[in-house]
Design a protein around this motif. Sequence first.
Motif, PDB file in Angstrom:
ATOM      1  N   ALA A   1      65.898  33.774  46.246  1.00  0.00           N
ATOM      2  CA  ALA A   1      66.886  32.706  46.372  1.00  0.00           C
ATOM      3  C   ALA A   1      66.345  31.589  47.264  1.00  0.00           C
ATOM      4  O   ALA A   1      66.765  30.437  47.140  1.00  0.00           O
ATOM      5  CB  ALA A   1      68.191  33.257  46.943  1.00  0.00           C
ATOM      6  N   THR A   2      65.398  31.929  48.155  1.00  0.00           N
ATOM      7  CA  THR A   2      64.766  30.907  48.994  1.00  0.00           C
ATOM      8  C   THR A   2      64.032  29.888  48.127  1.00  0.00           C
ATOM      9  O   THR A   2      64.150  28.671  48.320  1.00  0.00           O
ATOM     10  CB  THR A   2      63.772  31.551  49.985  1.00  0.00           C
ATOM     11  OG1 THR A   2      64.441  32.539  50.751  1.00  0.00           O
ATOM     12  CG2 THR A   2      63.165  30.509  50.914  1.00  0.00           C
ATOM     13  N   LEU A   3      63.270  30.380  47.163  1.00  0.00           N
ATOM     14  CA  LEU A   3      62.526  29.488  46.270  1.00  0.00           C
ATOM     15  C   LEU A   3      63.473  28.676  45.400  1.00  0.00           C
ATOM     16  O   LEU A   3      63.258  27.476  45.190  1.00  0.00           O
ATOM     17  CB  LEU A   3      61.579  30.311  45.389  1.00  0.00           C
ATOM     18  CG  LEU A   3      60.731  29.519  44.389  1.00  0.00           C
ATOM     19  CD1 LEU A   3      59.833  28.524  45.121  1.00  0.00           C
ATOM     20  CD2 LEU A   3      59.882  30.477  43.543  1.00  0.00           C
ATOM     21  N   VAL A   4      64.531  29.303  44.918  1.00  0.00           N
ATOM     22  CA  VAL A   4      65.505  28.592  44.085  1.00  0.00           C
ATOM     23  C   VAL A   4      66.145  27.456  44.871  1.00  0.00           C
ATOM     24  O   VAL A   4      66.241  26.313  44.396  1.00  0.00           O
ATOM     25  CB  VAL A   4      66.592  29.564  43.569  1.00  0.00           C
ATOM     26  CG1 VAL A   4      67.689  28.792  42.833  1.00  0.00           C
ATOM     27  CG2 VAL A   4      65.984  30.613  42.650  1.00  0.00           C
ATOM     28  N   GLY A   5      66.575  27.759  46.101  1.00  0.00           N
ATOM     29  CA  GLY A   5      67.182  26.725  46.934  1.00  0.00           C
ATOM     30  C   GLY A   5      66.219  25.599  47.243  1.00  0.00           C
ATOM     31  O   GLY A   5      66.597  24.424  47.238  1.00  0.00           O
ATOM     32  N   ALA A   6      64.955  25.960  47.492  1.00  0.00           N
ATOM     33  CA  ALA A   6      63.946  24.951  47.826  1.00  0.00           C
ATOM     34  C   ALA A   6      63.681  24.021  46.645  1.00  0.00           C
ATOM     35  O   ALA A   6      63.588  22.796  46.812  1.00  0.00           O
ATOM     36  CB  ALA A   6      62.657  25.635  48.269  1.00  0.00           C
ATOM     37  N   LEU A   7      63.540  24.581  45.454  1.00  0.00           N
ATOM     38  CA  LEU A   7      63.254  23.758  44.270  1.00  0.00           C
ATOM     39  C   LEU A   7      64.424  22.846  43.923  1.00  0.00           C
ATOM     40  O   LEU A   7      64.230  21.665  43.604  1.00  0.00           O
ATOM     41  CB  LEU A   7      62.915  24.662  43.082  1.00  0.00           C
ATOM     42  CG  LEU A   7      61.591  25.423  43.185  1.00  0.00           C
ATOM     43  CD1 LEU A   7      61.411  26.350  41.984  1.00  0.00           C
ATOM     44  CD2 LEU A   7      60.414  24.457  43.272  1.00  0.00           C
ATOM     45  N   LEU A   8      65.640  23.391  43.989  1.00  0.00           N
ATOM     46  CA  LEU A   8      66.815  22.563  43.706  1.00  0.00           C
ATOM     47  C   LEU A   8      66.925  21.417  44.711  1.00  0.00           C
ATOM     48  O   LEU A   8      67.218  20.275  44.349  1.00  0.00           O
ATOM     49  CB  LEU A   8      68.080  23.426  43.729  1.00  0.00           C
ATOM     50  CG  LEU A   8      68.256  24.398  42.564  1.00  0.00           C
ATOM     51  CD1 LEU A   8      69.523  25.239  42.756  1.00  0.00           C
ATOM     52  CD2 LEU A   8      68.328  23.652  41.232  1.00  0.00           C
ATOM     53  N   ALA A   9      66.674  21.736  45.983  1.00  0.00           N
ATOM     54  CA  ALA A   9      66.762  20.710  47.018  1.00  0.00           C
ATOM     55  C   ALA A   9      65.674  19.662  46.848  1.00  0.00           C
ATOM     56  O   ALA A   9      65.919  18.465  47.045  1.00  0.00           O
ATOM     57  CB  ALA A   9      66.664  21.352  48.402  1.00  0.00           C
ATOM     58  N   TYR A  10      64.477  20.084  46.473  1.00  0.00           N
ATOM     59  CA  TYR A  10      63.364  19.144  46.313  1.00  0.00           C
ATOM     60  C   TYR A  10      63.694  18.096  45.252  1.00  0.00           C
ATOM     61  O   TYR A  10      63.537  16.890  45.486  1.00  0.00           O
ATOM     62  CB  TYR A  10      62.095  19.890  45.930  1.00  0.00           C
ATOM     63  CG  TYR A  10      60.956  18.969  45.539  1.00  0.00           C
ATOM     64  CD1 TYR A  10      60.224  18.282  46.505  1.00  0.00           C
ATOM     65  CD2 TYR A  10      60.633  18.774  44.192  1.00  0.00           C
ATOM     66  CE1 TYR A  10      59.193  17.417  46.148  1.00  0.00           C
ATOM     67  CE2 TYR A  10      59.609  17.917  43.826  1.00  0.00           C
ATOM     68  CZ  TYR A  10      58.894  17.244  44.803  1.00  0.00           C
ATOM     69  OH  TYR A  10      57.878  16.383  44.443  1.00  0.00           O
TER      70      TYR A  10
END
Length: 265
Positions: free
Chosen positions: A188-197
Amino acid sequence: MSTLSWIIVMSLLGGALSVVMAAVFAFSARAAWVPHLISYAIGALLGASFLEVLPHAMTSGGDAETSAGFVLGGILVFFVLEKLVLWRHCHFEHCEGHEQTVKQALDHSGHDHGRSGLLILVGDTFHNFVDGVLIAAAFMEDVRLGVVTSLAIIAHEIPQEVGDFMILLHSGYSRGRAFAFNLLSSFATLVGALLAYFALSSAQSAVPAMLSMAAASMIYVAVADLIPGLHKRTELRATVQQVTLIGLGIASVVLTHHLVDAWID
């Protein structure tokens, strides 16, 4: 590397690596190390928030008062989320900090048929998602800031995940299932990071606000969740150890900043 590559790599490290390292501690019964890890994590969180994230938020936004307001509001938001059992991980019955969580989870007199474990996984997934957003916001501002922020997140994730593993085991999960579910939650860390980017790429003006929220998150976790547990040990030796490890956590943030500067330059 590009900014996106940095975000992907550090998000994976902040999520998956912390789970793997926590599993090593939890499954080798080194729970006694957790209080020391917590002291170090407090220093890393406070050092990153006050020496790196908050100054960047204020200078990039051009308005210190607004940034301070976001920090204050963020702390209140995280308090409310924790009250709703959505933010942090101390969902275990009668839990009072990570040290107590581990102590109780090591008592194998019975388990709660998975209830606490389910709450842990839900809260952990949400927490990891938010961590990813904060990592992306930091890297969108500056690579050095992103690395330091990621270090602070990894530092506090490891002792936290150790406690989570103990609770999952106490809830009746096998070691394999506990590891698999925690690892899955970490993505979920990667998912949140990509969406935020991709969201922040089209809304650069929101980056200072996100950095202020990141500082608020780190300050809240350190002061509200972690520090109270340290006060349970009042003897002089324990106090000296705690202060020393907190100092090392702060020093590691400063050292990381200079190492990244030298590497990039």
